[in-house]
Each structure stands twice: as C-alpha cells, then as structure tokens.
Design a protein around this motif. Sequence first.
Motif, short mmCIF file in Angstrom:
data_model
loop_
_atom_site.label_atom_id
_atom_site.label_comp_id
_atom_site.label_asym_id
_atom_site.label_seq_id
_atom_site.Cartn_x
_atom_site.Cartn_y
_atom_site.Cartn_z
N THR A 261 0.80 -1.22 0.00
CA THR A 261 0.00 0.00 0.00
C THR A 261 0.84 1.29 0.00
O THR A 261 0.57 2.20 -0.77
CB THR A 261 -0.94 0.04 1.23
N ALA A 262 1.86 1.34 0.87
CA ALA A 262 2.53 2.63 1.06
C ALA A 262 3.34 3.06 -0.17
O ALA A 262 3.29 4.21 -0.60
CB ALA A 262 3.44 2.57 2.28
N ALA A 263 4.09 2.10 -0.71
CA ALA A 263 4.95 2.37 -1.87
C ALA A 263 5.82 3.61 -1.63
O ALA A 263 6.44 3.75 -0.57
CB ALA A 263 4.13 2.49 -3.14
N LEU A 264 5.84 4.54 -2.57
CA LEU A 264 6.75 5.67 -2.44
C LEU A 264 6.37 6.61 -1.31
O LEU A 264 7.15 7.48 -0.92
CB LEU A 264 6.83 6.45 -3.76
N LEU A 271 15.01 6.34 -2.05
CA LEU A 271 14.90 6.67 -3.48
C LEU A 271 14.17 5.53 -4.19
O LEU A 271 14.55 4.36 -4.07
CB LEU A 271 16.29 6.86 -4.11
N GLY A 272 13.14 5.90 -4.90
CA GLY A 272 12.38 4.89 -5.64
C GLY A 272 12.15 5.36 -7.07
O GLY A 272 12.55 6.45 -7.47
N ILE A 273 11.50 4.50 -7.83
CA ILE A 273 11.18 4.83 -9.23
C ILE A 273 9.68 4.98 -9.32
O ILE A 273 8.93 4.06 -8.98
CB ILE A 273 11.64 3.71 -10.18
N LYS A 274 9.28 6.13 -9.79
CA LYS A 274 7.85 6.36 -9.91
C LYS A 274 7.35 5.83 -11.26
O LYS A 274 7.92 6.16 -12.30
CB LYS A 274 7.57 7.86 -9.82
N VAL A 339 -1.02 -12.79 -6.32
CA VAL A 339 -1.67 -13.68 -7.27
C VAL A 339 -3.12 -13.23 -7.41
O VAL A 339 -3.81 -13.01 -6.43
CB VAL A 339 -1.60 -15.14 -6.76
N GLY A 340 -3.55 -13.02 -8.64
CA GLY A 340 -4.92 -12.56 -8.88
C GLY A 340 -5.03 -11.05 -8.90
O GLY A 340 -6.11 -10.51 -9.13
N GLY A 341 -3.92 -10.35 -8.66
CA GLY A 341 -3.99 -8.89 -8.63
C GLY A 341 -3.94 -8.30 -10.03
O GLY A 341 -3.58 -8.97 -10.99
N THR A 342 -4.34 -7.05 -10.13
CA THR A 342 -4.16 -6.34 -11.40
C THR A 342 -3.13 -5.25 -11.18
O THR A 342 -3.00 -4.72 -10.08
CB THR A 342 -5.48 -5.70 -11.87
N PRO A 343 -2.40 -4.91 -12.19
CA PRO A 343 -1.34 -3.92 -12.02
C PRO A 343 -1.88 -2.60 -11.50
O PRO A 343 -2.96 -2.16 -11.89
CB PRO A 343 -0.79 -3.76 -13.44
N SER A 344 -1.13 -2.00 -10.62
CA SER A 344 -1.53 -0.71 -10.05
C SER A 344 -0.28 0.13 -9.91
O SER A 344 0.84 -0.36 -10.13
CB SER A 344 -2.17 -0.92 -8.68
N VAL A 345 -0.45 1.38 -9.57
CA VAL A 345 0.70 2.24 -9.36
C VAL A 345 1.60 1.62 -8.28
O VAL A 345 2.82 1.59 -8.41
CB VAL A 345 0.24 3.66 -8.94
N THR A 346 1.00 1.08 -7.22
CA THR A 346 1.79 0.47 -6.15
C THR A 346 2.57 -0.73 -6.66
O THR A 346 3.78 -0.84 -6.43
CB THR A 346 0.85 0.04 -5.01
N SER A 347 1.89 -1.60 -7.40
CA SER A 347 2.59 -2.82 -7.84
C SER A 347 3.64 -2.49 -8.88
O SER A 347 4.56 -3.27 -9.11
CB SER A 347 1.59 -3.83 -8.39
N GLU A 348 3.52 -1.34 -9.54
CA GLU A 348 4.49 -0.97 -10.57
C GLU A 348 5.66 -0.16 -10.01
O GLU A 348 6.59 0.16 -10.74
CB GLU A 348 3.80 -0.15 -11.67
N THR A 349 5.61 0.18 -8.74
CA THR A 349 6.67 1.00 -8.16
C THR A 349 7.94 0.17 -7.94
O THR A 349 7.87 -1.01 -7.61
CB THR A 349 6.19 1.60 -6.83
#
Lengths: 477, 1168
Positions: A261-264, A271-274, A339-349
């Motif tokens: 959930t938290a991600a960046l 330092l992360g990649i947005k 498993v079963g998730g769809t890509p989201s901003v969080t999962s793509e971080t």
Amino acid sequence: MKTLYKLLLLGSVLTVLYSCGKELGALPKNAKVEENTILDQATAQIALNGAYYNFANATTTRANWQQHQLLPATLAGYLGYGYGQLPQEDNQNTSVSGVYWEESYKALNAANGVIKGVNARADNAFTANRKKEILAEAKFIRAYAHFKLLSYYAEWYKINSTQGVLLRDELSTLSNITKKRSTVKESFDFILADLDESIANGPVNNPSYYATKWAAMALKMRVLINRGAAGDYVEVIKLADNILQNSPYVLESSQQNLFRTAALASKEVILGIKPQALQAADPYSKSRQYWPGASSLYVAKSKLRDLYAGDPRQGWVIGIANPSTSAPNTYYFTKYQVVGGTPSVTSETDYAFRLTEVYLLKAEAIVRAGGSLEDAKTLVHLIQEKAGLTVANAPYLAVTTAASSAALLEEIYKEISRSLVAEDGSEWMALLRLPFETVKIYKPSISSQIQYILPVPLNEFRYNPEFGEQNTGYAAN
Amino acid sequence: MQIYAFNLGMARLRLPNKILLTMKLVILILTATLLQVSAASFGQKVTLNEKNASLESIITKIRTQTGYDFVFDFRLLESAGKVNVNVKDQDLNEVLKKVFDQQFDYTIKDKIIVLNKKSTSILDRIKEVFANTDMHGRVVDEDGRPIPGVTVREKGNLKNTVSTNAQGFFTIDVPANATLIFSYVGYSTKEQPVSANMVVNLQLRENKLQETVVVGYGTARRKDLTGSVSSVDMKEVRNVPFATIDQALTGKAAGVQVVQADGSPGGVAKIRIRGGTSLMGGNDPLYIIDGVQVQVQNRYQAGAADIVSPVERGGNDDPNFTVAGSFARGLNSLGGLNINDIETIDILKDASATAIYGSRAANGVVIITTKKGKSNQKPVLEANYYSGLSMPEKEKVLNRDQYIAVVKEAAKNLNDARAAAVPVLAPNALATQILNDPNYFGTANTDWMDLVLRNAFTYNADVSVRGGGTGSTYYSSVTYNKNQGTVIGTDYSRVAGKISLDNEISKKLRFNTNLDYGFMTNNITNGIYTQAMFAPPTVEPFNADGSVKVIDPATLGAYAYEGFQNPLVLTKGVNRSNAIFLIGSIAGEYDILKDLKFRSSVAINYNNYRQTNYIPSTASIATSNGSGSSNNGTATQSQSQQTNTFFENTLTYNKDFNENNRLNVVFGTSWQITKSNAFSASGQGFPDDTYLNNLSSAAVTLPATGTSDQNSLLSFYMRAAYNLYDKYLFTFTGRSDASSKFPEANRVGYFPSGGLGWRISKENFLKNVKWIDEIKLRASAGYTGTQNIGDNLFYTLYSPVSYAGLNGLSPSQLGNPRLKWESTLQRDAGIDFSFFNGRFRGGFGYYEKRTKDVLFPITVAASSGYTGVTANIANIRNRGLELELSGDFIRNKNFQWSGTLNISGNRSKVLALSNDVSDPNNPQVYQYGNTVLKVGEPIGLLYGRVFDKILSTQAEVNAYKNGNLLAMFGSYPYLGIGDASYILEDIGGGYRYFKDDIIGRAEPKYYGGYTNRLSYKAFSLTALATFSYGGDIYYLADVQNQDMGKRTNKGVAILGRWTPDNPNATRPRLIQGQSSYAYAASNNVYDASFIKLKSVTFAYQLPKQLTDRLKINGLSAYVSATNLFTITNYPGVDPETSNDPYSLIGGYSDSGGYPYVRQFSVGVRIGL
C-alpha cells in the motif's frame, strides 16, 4: 541621388542576406538543441527531470526498471524464468551482457548534459543553492550509473585490475565516443568523487523519487562496502549513523504494508522509481511479468521459498506454485504483485534505496570492521522485527546463534536477501562479498570469479576500438 | 501582279523545297532551266503531237520547248481531262488556247504562265470584282505574339497571296465571303472565313524538333537541348479517366518507371526517374507546378489505433499497418491538380537539365505547366464531362463447396496421420466432427467479396473559360470529380481548378498571377477487402438480429494476434482525409533591354490536411501484443499544415547575335521557407459507432501529439546555353544551395553541370542527305542532390519527455556535425534523331548516376548513450539505357497511324552501406521487413526463407527432421510425405533452422510503354500498352494459401496442393491445424513481368461544317477504358503494385490491400 539608391540597394541586400542567414541557422521548433536546453533554473530543472527519466530507464508508457530486480536475484539463484530456464540462472552470463550497459550510459549521458548545461550558466541564474543541488543530483545519477557499470562489467573485486569502467564525464559527441576503459581504482575514485559532491551539496529534502544527499550517502555505503579498502567499513558505519540520526527516514512498521500500500509514500524509501502514468495499463507492465505472466513470467525458485522457511514473509513474498511444467519447483513471486492482482501504481513501483539496507549494511560493516557482533545482531534483529519475525522464528534464531563473524556475515547475507531480494541487486552483491569458497556453496553453478560479472557487449569493441580489453574469461568478438 | 507578289514572298522567305512540300496546298513550280531561251515572250513556237496525254506531260513539254514556267494549283491537274493535240511550230498563245481553253483560264506574264479554274461567266466575274474589298487582319501565335511572314492566300484564288508584316498584320483584297488560308513554317495551316479585323491564331505544328519544352526557369526548343527531356502529350491522356496526374505518366517516357500502388480511387503512383538515389528520404521526382516546387510526401498521421493485416502478418513487414498502408497508397499529394488544366508535362532526366534545381533534383524533375489565356482571343468556354464505371479485379477465393472440401481433406489427413503415428493417437475430436457432423458447416453460403466490393461510378465535370484582350489574358477553370472506390466505403472527390490573369502594364512590364487550387476528400479503406479474402464462405455475415456477426479467431483455429475478423465489422470505420492544395504565385516581368528580362515572383505552396479515423467498437485493433479490443471504438483526429514560400528573382538574357551565334543566359536567386505543423488527438470508448463518435464523446482521452518544424533554402543558380552555327550546343548550369538541414560548415552545396550537343545532321557531309532531318549527339555530366530528409539531423537534440508527472528534456538524437549533402554525379550520353521528314523519330540514351554520401543510419558505441547516428555513409549507383522511337506509319489525308515506343532498363547497385567494416563476419546485409539492402547487389532484394521441395519420400522426411529445431521442439508432429521443406542452416548446438536468403529481385530488367494512335477522318483511337520484364514480386496473400493451419478461407491456388494423386504438386498437403510452411518464402515470390493494355480511347470529333452550323467551337465525344487486360504469369491479381510507394528499400510486395480496378468511361467535350 544615385549614391542614395546604391546605398539603399546595398542595405536591402545586406538585410536579406542577414535574415536568410538567420533563418538558415534557425533552431528546430519541435526539439531543443544542446545550446538552448538549459537557460535558467527552470529549464535546468526540466533537463534534470529528463536525466531522472533516463535513470528510471523510462519510455513514454513505463519505467523499465525490472531488470534491476531480475538479473541479480536470478544470478543469486532466487528468481527464474517461469516458462523454462535461462542461462543466467546457471551463471552463464554471455546472453545478458547488454542488460545494464545501454540504460546506464543513457542515464549518465543525460546527467552529463545537465552538468555541462548548468555549469555554463551563471550562479545568479539560480536561487539559493539550487545550482549546486541540481549538479549534486546529476552527479548522483552519474555515480549510480557508473557504479552499476562497475558492479556488473568491471572487476570491482580486484582493486588493482585494469578492467574498470569506461568513464564518461562529458556529453557524448561523435568525436568523443571512442574512449578507453579506466582501471578499477580510477573507477572507484571517480564515483566516490561524484558522491562526495552529491553528499556535500545534495538537497536535504526531495520527493522520494528524486535523489537527496541521503541517497548519495546510501549509494556511497554500497560503493565502499564493496571496495572494502582500509577505512571503508568505518566510513560505511559513519554514513549509516549520519543517515539514521539526521535523515527524515523511518523504518516501515510492516514490510508487507510498504509493498502493498505505502509504496513511495513510505517513510522508509530513500529513493524509488515512480511508474509512468499509463504504466499499469501497459500490456507488458512489470507486474504482469510476475502475475499472471504476459509475454514473460518471472518466478521465485524453491531456493528463495526455502530461505523464508520459518519466516512470516514467505506468506506474502512467495505465491502459489507456477503451473508451467517447463519450470518445475517454482512459485509466483508476489513481493510486488499478488496472485490474482491487477497492475496498479503500487505494484508498478520500484525501489532503489530503502532504509532497511542502511541498517543491514551498517551491521555488515560493523562485522567486517571487527566491531561488536552483538551490535550488528541488534541491527539485523531490528529489521527482522519490522518484517514480523520474533525470537521464535528460525531466521531470527540463526542470527542470535551466529557465533563467529563469518557465520554472522552469512546470516547478514541471508537477511539482506530476505529483505531486499529483487529490488536493486543488494542480495547478489552481498553474496559476492562473501569468501569465494562460501559463494560457491551458496551458488554451486559459480565455479570462477569470472561469473561475478558480465562480458562487455561485443558491439562496444566494434564501434569503440579504443575501449581496451574484454573482461577476463569472455570473448571480445 | 499577284504572281509577282507571290514569287517575291517566296524568295524573301527562302523556303527550302522540303518545307514547301509539307504544305497542305501543293504548288508545283517548274523551274526554268533554259535561261538561254530569252527571246520575246510572244512568238515562241511549239510543236506537239499527243493523244490522250496527261496535262502534266503537256506542260512539261511546253516548258522544255519555250522556257516558260507554269504556276498552278496541283489539284487542278487531278480534275483535268486527257488532252489530244497536234500542232507544229505554232505560236505559244495558239497552243495554250488549244490545250487549256476549255478547262482553264490562263495568263502569261514575264515568261510565267498561270493556270486557273475557268471562271463561270463574265458577269459573275464583274460581280466578284465589285464585291472585292480590302480585308485587314492579324496573325498571332498561341501566346498572342504576332507572326511575321505568314503566307495568306485566298481559297479558290491562290494567285491572291500576301504575307504578314513584322507586327503580324496583313491586308488582302478578297470578296466578302472568301476564306483565307494561312500557312507558315512550323505551324499548322489554317483556314478561316474573312471578317473585319480578323485575328488568326496559328498553332505550332507537331514537329518534335521545333517544339518548345519547358526547362528549369525558362523554355527551350527541343533541337537546342543538350539534356535529356521527355514530354508527355496531353492530348493522349486527357480523355483517359485518370484521377491524378501521376497516373498519366505511366508508360509515356523512357526512364520513368510508374507503378500504381493499388486500385484506390485517386491513389498514389510510385514514380522513379532513372532509379532511386536516397535511402532515408523520398525518391519521387521534384514537381514544378507553374514554377512552384512541390515535393510528394506521405501526409498520413499515425492514429491511436491501427488494424492488423493478416496478409502482412505472413511476411516480415509491419503487420500493424492496415490503415497506415492504405493511406500511404491511397492519399495522393498531387491529387489537387486538375488534369484538364495541364498544358504541358516535361520530364527532366539528366544533370544538364536538372542541375538548375540543384539539391532537390537527383530524382529527376517533372515540370507541369497549366493553361493560360491568349491575347486577342474572344472568350472560349470549354466543358468536359465524363462518367465511368470501375470494376474490381479481385483475388479468386474458394467457394463454399471448395472450402468445405479443403477443410474436410485437412481433417481427414489429420486423423489419418494420428492413426499412423507410433504410438497410435486417438482421432482429433474436431477433425472427427468436421468429417462426420453434417451440420458442422451450417447452411451459410457467403460471397464475402461480393459483400465488400461493388461496381463503382465515376463522374467528372470541368469547365474552363479563357480569353484575352490586347493587354490582359485570363484563364479560369473549375472541375468536380467524384470517384467511387470499388471497395465499399471508399471514394475520392475533388473540386479543383485554377485562375490565372496576366496583364501587360506597359510594353516592358507584365504581371502574371496564378492560383491552382484543389479541395479533396478521400475515404480510404481500413482493410475490408483484405479481410474478405479470409472470411470463410460458410460463416453468416450477420446475426439473426441483423447485427454484424463477430468471428472469433478461435473458430478458425487462429490466434487473435493474426488479426482475422469479419470484414463487415470494419464498415462502420471512418478513414477520411480532407485536403486543401493551393499553389499561388504573383510575378512581375520587366524587359530591361530588348534581350534582357527581369522576373521577380512570390509563390506559395500551401497544404492543409485533416484526417479523421474511427475504428468501430467491435473491431479488433493492433496492439503492442498482437490484436485486441478497440475498447468501444477508437477515434483519432489530426490536422497538419505546410506552407512553402518562395521568393524568386531571375534575369534572362536572350540574344541572337547573328544566325550563327545565339546565347541564352538565366541567372537567379531563390529563397524558400517551409513551415509545417501538425497535431492529433485521440479518444477511446464511444457510446455509438455512427453518431456519437466525435472526440468529445470519448470516455478516455488518449495522449495528444503536436509538432512543428521549419526549414529554409537559399539558392543562387544560373544557366548559359550557347548555340553556335545551329550545330554546336553548349549548356552550363550551376546552382548553390544553402539549406538549414545541414550544419553551417556543410550548409552550402554546389551543383554544377555541363552539356554538349552536336547536331551532326547540320554538318556539310550530312546536310544534303534528304532523308535525314536531324541527328543530334549529346552528352552531359553534373551534380545534383537530395534533401528530402528530416530537418534537424545534424543537431544533438533533447526531446520532451515526462517523468514523475513533470516535464523533462532527454537527449534523443546524437548530432552529426559532419552531415552533408547527398550528391549524385550523373553522366549522360544520347542521340536524338528524326528521319524521313519527321516520320521516324527517336532517341537513345545511356546514363550513370553515382550517388555518394547517401544518408543512412549507422551504429555508434552504446556507451555513448545513443544507439546510432545518421551519416553520409552509403553509396548507390544507377545506370541504364533508354530508347524512345516514334513513327508516323501512315500519313494520309483521312487516315493516320502513328506509334511511340519507349523502353528502358535501370540497374541499381548498392556500393557501400555501413561503418561496420571492422567485423569480417558482418554480411553487410540490412534487413527491412521483406527486403534487404546488400552491398554489391541491386536495390529491391526480396528476403525470406528458401523453399526447397515437397517431401516425397520417407527418407527425405527423416533427413529434413534431423536436427530441425522446430521438429525437435514438436512443431511438426505429423511431418510426412507431401509436406513442404525449406533450406535449413546450422545454428550451433546441433540444431538447424530456416536459412534466410535473397529470394527475389524486384528491379525489372526492362520496362516501358507503347502508344498507338489511329485516326480516320473525325475518329481517333489511342491506345497505351505498358510492360515490365524481369522483376519479382512478393505475393504475400499467397503465404496463407499453403496450409490448413487455420480454417480461414483461401485463394484457389490451394487447390493445387499435394495429394497422393497429385504427387508433383508444388504446394504442400493439407493437414488440419498444421503447417509446414515457414512464413514468407521463395515459393511466394513470383515473376512480375507483364504486358498490359493500360488505356484505350476512342474519340469522335464533330466535323467542322456541323460545329459551324451549331455555332460552337468544337464538339467531341469519347469512350475510354483502362486496364483492359494484362498478360502475365503472376498468379495474383496484378503484378503492378506496391505496398509502400514512398520507400526505395521496400514496397515490393503485393499486400492485397485494395483490388485492381478496370475502368470504362464515356465523355463529351464541347467548346463554345
């Protein structure tokens, strides 16, 4: 009168010639050229953001950072291909020689452009420290890229090796492309010089997808702990203390929470990649390569699953078994995508530096510097607790019971792997810092130190004949 | 008196006999040779004894005996009866009376005897004399300039002859109802009834040597040229229903290869003059339309979505290209020009002719000049109307019964193969169902081709008015043209025309204004026809509720990414372009001296282009991972605009020092700015396909694009043409171009050329050979260039990017500060000739074009942060031979037959390509989809797998399987006898895989055309046949005709498959769900040689008596047909096609995007 006419004629001819000349030299309307890209602080900022774009190895639709996760974890034996087996899983590195080469040089070339452009502008074109900060951020990107090249294409583990990095400190032009690779020592020195400037001038506060002086310190920790020269470990500890005491970063109370959930937004991310705006919708987005598998599928191998034995993280980092018969004993890797998730901003971080690493590197430096094992263990335990472990969990116990510094270093390597697997290569470099004999035990397909690094891509020798020798053990043509 | 005047006139004109003979009215002058007989005129004695003698022989005898000349209309003799005479030493006067009195009037004056038709009666003659008045008039040429020295005669009284004075005026004493005959060297003789202050327009006769051709910044007489210039006779093409001018060039000139891309209405023709010279830029010639440069370009703007082409999927070209490819072939940037406005088309081919256009001329120059008004001409209104019918020539596909038979055979072969396998495999369920379930195929019998194709109508109407007074001339026209396409939903319509107004302000100052305009709308296909090739005839097109049935690719055994869909799904798509084309100029011309002219002009070439694309909700679109949903419709609207502004100043010095020294010098400057901008916006998710598909209805707004660009060119040019003794011709041209497309150091390019001509027929040793009119040897050499490339290739560029939601600028292009002009050194030698009084004419030419420093992407070390840079690295050579022959086979008064043949062969060769010289293993092969470039080979190499044979024995099967990567990984579970095999190569590890190789050569060995003209009285028949020999073409649709891997419909070629009964087949056996093919391969490459009857026109011109009675200027009707038949071995529909007309490297495939079209039309042309 006739003279007047002549003068008028001459004047109009000159005007026409001048305006023609001006039009012929007119700059393009749809792009910027080197000369007019950086004019002031605002344009410098835009160019710097372009360098971050390259740092993220981005395209319009997505940041292509996934190889920072895949290759090191694959070389270390934790991840593999979901529809078969790749040569690099057995540390056969020839086929992956291009992985970081292009993106690193693109990033550092963009950074060089910023450095050149900003240096060419007067100080008073910038407010307060912004000129120095922009330079510091650009040098961070340059140092990061050079260090990536050093770690994967140079004999970083032999300080006296001539097989260092082809260092670039100016924007590429057709005439400066051919250049010789530097030695390992020169490479370390160059990177550290950039980092020292970044640390000295880098911004204290910045969004977590932009570099700060803290990110520069964290990177310097990575560089020094790998170099391992006299005083380096002490310096690592100092840098860690500086970050822990003065930076705004705080460990996330739940590691799962950070990735889910938290991600960046997490206070732990240095330092992360947005992800790019349309990244989640991209049919080849990163998350889709973990679940359900788009054109490719990358999975956890049983070695990683076993590493989490007795560790609550196994529950969320390792998913169900991969049904493909081409890759037996593999599991969905669910650190980023359930498993079963769809890509989201969080999962793509993606994450380059997290505070967890600072703790673990400090612990390792303490051990390596001959410091107190207990101090080191405390740091490791702290990280483990944030991951939900208690004294009863086997990995926790293993740290507690490690009696020698060698044993503790192995436990720290394992914890680095458990905490930082498939982020930015910490698990792989930590493995390689262990004694060669130990490395061979953990990764039996490594039989020679040649396999620590990749060959320089062959095209480099063809188009840059001055480059010099290929990495020992690999062919140059 | 009149005879005297006549003779004097002749003497003054110094007409050679040859010319006199060509005059329609033949005058026979029997010249006296016996000058010594010079006694008094009367009293000459004559002796004759003739029976049934011809008048001619009598005249000859009298002349021999007396030394008197006779003057008479030769036609008089035809009507004269036979003569009986018997006199001895009689007085000449007596003899003449005897011989002529009954038939002729005769007069004797100064030893000349003039014979005339006998007058009716004295009274009549007196009446005539009194009716005679002095008539005044003026004779001018087509441009309204006076012609001095024209012979003016009274019809029926040829003694009455005068000539025009220096201002073209004449005065003649004739009866009020007389008709005058006007004749002058090089012009057509004209008859016109007398009227007060009559103005007579004489037209230049078609004498190829005398004709003028338009060359860069001026005109020249063909005989004075040192360069190679072909002209297209507009009369031959104006009645053919060509929608656009590029089509009209087909087969008309040697060295000009024209390939119609496909049958789209108004579609693009690929034109290459003497081969291509640029790899990255365009290779179409530079067009000069009314003095304004026009560069052909593909204006298509990529939409947010495209559609997968199942045909292109079979090869290596980009399959996600259906809409883009249709636009590339269907959207014509020359479409705005009205063919009926065109006066002349001249094609400049060699450096001597083209170098004056310098950096844009390497691909040749086509100069198009439109009509103008004429001074002192009363308004002439011309109208032309035709309507036509276009019929599609389509791929022959299987009908329902054939399709079912093929599918069943494949199913049976599958189950047989499974039964024969070790261990035995159970029958395939689907195959069993296909074989046993009588309802499997349903009852539908759909002719998809019939559903998507139609016979289409074409209408064209144009009207023009021209005329002029003494100071001003005007021409204006408008045309409306509507071309339906043979594929439903496609059409082309245009409103075009021109307005020109020329004013003579003073004797020295003139102003010319001109505007050519065109508004075009194109509806372009999105691949309906392509889909119709593959939709099975057993599938219903519609659901029970009337909606279009969606064909699930799985039911065809196909994958979604392959792009098969119900063609009717695409009918709701919109792919429209609206274009505005304006070429306007204003020019002032001032005669500084009699021979020195200054001209200054401002011209604009403006294009506005709007594109609307909509892909309907149920269509499957191309995505980065194959084919996917269009997400309830995807729409793109885009707009682009380009303005080219030209400022030109020229000085022309035209001096005839004396008859042996003529000099023509042109010096000029040109300043040109091109500005362009474009944007596009897209959206996805629409509530309705038909009404609510404007962008504002989109649920999702997709990223927009916007670009703008500019480039400029500053030029200085000059040409000097010197003609010595009318025998030795010298032309020198030079141009310097400074272009913003190149870095300052290399900004200026110099393009000099020189040409020599030797009219050898004027030399003394040939001068008297009667049958030779002209032999000219010419040679030239010079440099030209190309700059049809991107604007900013030499800069290191930063492009806008976005990261973290903010703007960024990222290095996107490595600059090449050494970038320079592509330059072509062209050498040319030729011979032009005309024999037998112009009856047999022609020319033969050889050329060599060496293009060096061709821009080509080269690789740089990746450690630079870039992958490549554009550099002047490649070299290309073109050389060839051209032959053009014309003959007037029959030149009768009522019947004429003539023909023109041209034949050319071009040989291209890639001499160098890359910087990658250090790698000995580099095969120097650069693949671009289905084609490759290879050093040492010509352009247009087709590339792919190499078909070996149909496997005919088990031993061959085993040998083919051995080490075959695909077989080892299970791709050929049933590989057996009757399957196809391909050449394999060792790829290491004990594996073998398909070997890719050059499998065809698209460059034809020879191509050309033959125009045949027949006319009988008022009827004329013009036919054009074109041919091409020796080139290959990739027949991509054929790839799918080889197997039953998918149950899509197939072309009928699949019926030639291998079966045990047909063991010599070249096509593999059918086996359900299996394919032994290897995508596009050598067995899909065919010889593209053909002979085609390109056009036939039959026209009838109403006789003059009738039109005069109707008080109109002319009336003609015509019937025309195009593409009547083709003789070829090509199994596809038409071998003359290109899937990418802009490319030099590619574009040699038949991608089946639009059917070939045959057209018939009927028209009428009227002049008032």
